[in-house]
Design an enzyme around this catalytic site. Structure first.
Site, mmCIF file in Angstrom:
data_model
loop_
_atom_site.group_PDB
_atom_site.id
_atom_site.type_symbol
_atom_site.label_atom_id
_atom_site.label_comp_id
_atom_site.label_asym_id
_atom_site.label_seq_id
_atom_site.Cartn_x
_atom_site.Cartn_y
_atom_site.Cartn_z
ATOM 1 N N LEU A 150 -60.106 -77.491 37.032
ATOM 2 C CA LEU A 150 -59.485 -77.404 35.711
ATOM 3 C C LEU A 150 -58.935 -76.010 35.420
ATOM 4 C CD1 LEU A 150 -61.403 -75.792 33.476
ATOM 5 C CD2 LEU A 150 -62.693 -77.910 33.559
ATOM 6 N N ALA A 294 -43.481 -63.652 38.427
ATOM 7 C CA ALA A 294 -43.889 -62.262 38.636
ATOM 8 C C ALA A 294 -44.218 -61.637 37.285
ATOM 9 C CB ALA A 294 -42.761 -61.496 39.309
ATOM 10 N N CYS A 302 -61.800 -66.879 37.229
ATOM 11 C CA CYS A 302 -61.826 -67.570 38.531
ATOM 12 C C CYS A 302 -61.100 -66.812 39.643
ATOM 13 C CB CYS A 302 -61.232 -68.962 38.392
ATOM 14 S SG CYS A 302 -62.238 -70.033 37.368
ATOM 15 N N ARG A 372 -61.909 -62.322 30.364
ATOM 16 C CA ARG A 372 -62.550 -61.893 31.609
ATOM 17 C C ARG A 372 -61.476 -61.447 32.604
ATOM 18 N NH1 ARG A 372 -66.045 -66.973 33.167
ATOM 19 N NH2 ARG A 372 -64.238 -67.961 32.207
HETATM 20 C C1 UDX Z 1 -57.452 -71.225 37.941
HETATM 21 C C2 UDX Z 1 -56.953 -72.391 38.792
HETATM 22 O O1 UDX Z 1 -55.588 -72.692 38.471
HETATM 23 C C3 UDX Z 1 -57.828 -73.610 38.561
HETATM 24 O O2 UDX Z 1 -57.409 -74.694 39.380
HETATM 25 C C4 UDX Z 1 -59.261 -73.235 38.856
HETATM 26 O O3 UDX Z 1 -60.097 -74.338 38.570
HETATM 27 C C5 UDX Z 1 -59.695 -72.032 38.048
HETATM 28 O O4 UDX Z 1 -58.789 -70.951 38.246
HETATM 29 P P1 UDX Z 1 -57.240 -70.548 35.381
HETATM 30 O O5 UDX Z 1 -58.091 -69.375 35.694
HETATM 31 O O6 UDX Z 1 -57.534 -71.341 34.145
HETATM 32 O O7 UDX Z 1 -57.298 -71.602 36.577
HETATM 33 O O8 UDX Z 1 -55.748 -70.022 35.260
HETATM 34 P P2 UDX Z 1 -54.344 -70.235 35.976
HETATM 35 O O9 UDX Z 1 -53.480 -71.076 35.121
HETATM 36 O O10 UDX Z 1 -54.495 -70.631 37.385
HETATM 37 O O11 UDX Z 1 -53.785 -68.731 35.906
HETATM 38 C C6 UDX Z 1 -54.491 -67.681 36.536
HETATM 39 C C7 UDX Z 1 -53.822 -66.366 36.310
HETATM 40 O O12 UDX Z 1 -52.619 -66.270 37.058
HETATM 41 C C8 UDX Z 1 -53.436 -66.060 34.862
HETATM 42 O O13 UDX Z 1 -53.778 -64.716 34.569
HETATM 43 C C9 UDX Z 1 -51.941 -66.256 34.855
HETATM 44 O O14 UDX Z 1 -51.308 -65.465 33.859
HETATM 45 C C10 UDX Z 1 -51.576 -65.789 36.245
HETATM 46 N N1 UDX Z 1 -50.309 -66.338 36.754
HETATM 47 C C11 UDX Z 1 -50.165 -67.684 36.936
HETATM 48 C C12 UDX Z 1 -49.258 -65.487 37.077
HETATM 49 O O15 UDX Z 1 -49.367 -64.263 36.941
HETATM 50 N N2 UDX Z 1 -48.114 -66.014 37.563
HETATM 51 C C13 UDX Z 1 -47.941 -67.344 37.761
HETATM 52 O O16 UDX Z 1 -46.856 -67.746 38.207
HETATM 53 C C14 UDX Z 1 -49.001 -68.207 37.427
#
Ligand code: UDX
Length: 475
Positions: A150, A294, A302, A372
């Site tokens: 999730l 980017a 996570c 976090r």
């Molecule tokens: C992530 C995984 O997507 C999920 O499957 C797992 O269960 C837990 O970790 P989450 O931490 O909720 O989920 O966030 P996610 O939407 O994956 O984004 C993670 C980070 O990457 C965020 O800080 C977001 O801003 C960053 N991000 C995401 C980018 O910098 N660029 C992108 O193109 C996508």
């Protein structure tokens, strides 16, 4: 089905409410009495769209309750373990002590036929160790590993309608099995990878040959009956694969983000535009455009800790080299935070003392109050450390940010944050920040410089309104 969910944080609270929503009879258990009290009143201790609604309806229907007493897990047929595995202090490795403590405390309450289902993200090998612990308790319960994918902000829909289900189940002795190849059958003998080590048939081979023949698979199919019936892809495998699926998925996502951020670094010295580059390579369906934004990089509870824990575990296994690139992924990610700080200092004319900077965003991503390992909060803290008068705002994350960094100035008013600012820094792409009218903003700031740490603002419109616009990896 009667279900217990051990651990009621981001993952467990959503899982408990979603399982009740699906019609199960659920008890959520956590050692944190304040959290249990809040949840019992129907108030999630964190912001997650859709959760208050399903929590209220599940509690109202009588199908969901919360407790601090592990004995309340007694009588449930399935026990989900959803406690946290944070990064260890002073190390990259994951701290699995909460998982160990949860399973140890649960063991005396298990009965024959119960299924303990691990959902926490753990170092590969943990499930095997916990299965032995459960076996030693003599209850006759078994263990499955069912990683959770999730995303915060979409947690409810991701739990109710997951994009895939992964069941890591224990291999059963071949002797107890329906033979894979019946006498006289023209079917091919099972290939080597269908058979597990030491004469054991793997769950994967069972699933592909005699689907639904594993009692733990049957139990999980009953839990996820709605998702299974709607054709959700299902991978039935062994413990180690299930554990690795989760960490490798997060490692891949982190790598994808750092890849595009590395391209942003190159774009910055060549005059190229990384957002157009991402669009262009994203049209290749083998690459895909998602997770190629980017910016200031990834954070949260996570991705950062999972890639570090994966590296640490691989090193323990003597395979550190195999995932050594994840150290570079981490390093690229952290450099982007520094880049935003540097651009801001540059925009302030290198004299930062007592200059006001409006920091837009504190959560690690929009639609979350989670700070976090948040790049946004990190940038705010670094700027403050340099003597900048930081005024930060966020639609949801101020309370959490203040708890960690009381030295920053916070405001819930976007206007108050912008008023008289010498520079504006966007670090979490909340829709309300992306929708700011640059003409209005220009009329209340002191210095018209905007650093778009998420490449979400319309550079043309902001420049037309008199702003100096600086994106990441953009000319
Ligand atoms: C992530 C995984 O997507 C999920 O499957 C797992 O269960 C837990 O970790 P989450 O931490 O909720 O989920 O966030 P996610 O939407 O994956 O984004 C993670 C980070 O990457 C965020 O800080 C977001 O801003 C960053 N991000 C995401 C980018 O910098 N660029 C992108 O193109 C996508």
């Amino acid at each position: 089905m009667k279900i217990s969910v051990i651990g009621c944080g981001y993952l467990g609270a959503v899982h408990a409410a979603a399982m009740a929503e699906l019609g199960h009879d659920v008890v959520g258990i956590d050692v944190d009495a304040a959290k249990i009290e809040q949840l019992s009143q129907g108030h999630p201790p964190f912001y997650e769209p859709g959760l208050p609604e399903i929590l209220a309806s599940a509690i109202g229907s009588g199908r969901l309750r919360f407790s601090t007493d592990m004995a309340d897990a007694r009588g449930s047929r399935v026990h989900f373990v959803a406690v946290g595995t944070p990064q260890q202090q002073g190390s990259n490795a994951a701290d699995v002590s909460y998982v160990d403590a949860a399973v140890t405390a649960l063991a005396p309450h298990l009965s024959a036929g119960d299924l303990v289902v691990g959902k926490s993200t753990v170092p590969v090998g943990t499930a095997g160790r916990l299965a032995a612990l459960i076996d030693a308790s003599g209850s006759g319960a078994s263990l499955a590993w069912n990683p959770e994918f999730l995303r915060e902000g979409f947690a409810v829909q991701d739990t109710v309608k997951p994009d895939r289900l992964v069941y890591g189940v224990r291999a059963l002795p071949l002797a107890e099995e329906v033979p894979l190849v019946e006498e006289g059958s023209t079917k091919e003998a099972p290939s080597r990878n269908q058979l597990g080590a030491a004469g054991f048939e793997t769950a994967a081979s069972r699933a592909s040959s005699t689907s639904g023949n594993h009692p733990d698979v049957d139990t999980l199919n009953e839990v996820y009956a709605a998702a299974v019936a709607s054709g959700t892809p299902l991978v039935i495998t062994d413990y180690a694969t299930a554990e690795l699926v989760k960490v490798s998925a997060n490692a891949f996502l982190a790598t994808k983000i750092s890849f595009i951020n590395a391209m942003a670094e190159i774009a910055e010295v060549t005059g190229a535009d990384v957002t157009q580059l991402a669009d262009a390579i994203g049209f290749d369906t083998r690459i895909g455009r998602r997770f190629l934004n980017a910016g200031v990089g990834f954070g949260g509870g996570c991705l950062p800790k999972d890639i570090r824990a994966f590296t640490a575990r691989a090193e323990e296994l003597g395979r550190g080299q195999s995932v050594a690139f994840l150290k570079e992924v981490d390093a690229i990610n952290l450099r982007r935070r520094q880049r935003v700080v540097d651009l801001t200092v540059e925009a302030l004319g290198d004299t930062v003392w007592d200059k006001k900077v409006a920091v837009l965003g504190l959560a690690f991503k929009p639609h979350s109050d989670d700070v976090r390992d948040s790049p946004a909060l990190d940038v705010a803290v670094q700027l403050r450390g340099l003597g900048v008068n930081v005024v930060a705002t966020d639609p949801q994350a101020i309370a959490n940010a203040r708890g960690r960094h009381p030295q920053l100035t916070y405001t819930s008013s976007l206007e108050a944050a912008l008023e008289g600012a010498d520079a504006v820094v966007l670090v979490t792409e909340w829709p309300e920040f992306a929708a700011i009218d640059p003409v209005w903003a220009a009329s209340i700031v002191r210095g018209r410089v905007v650093i778009d740490g998420r490449n979400r603002l319309d550079a043309v419109a902001w420049r037309a309104a008199g702003w100096t616009y600086k994106g990441l990896g953009r000319p």
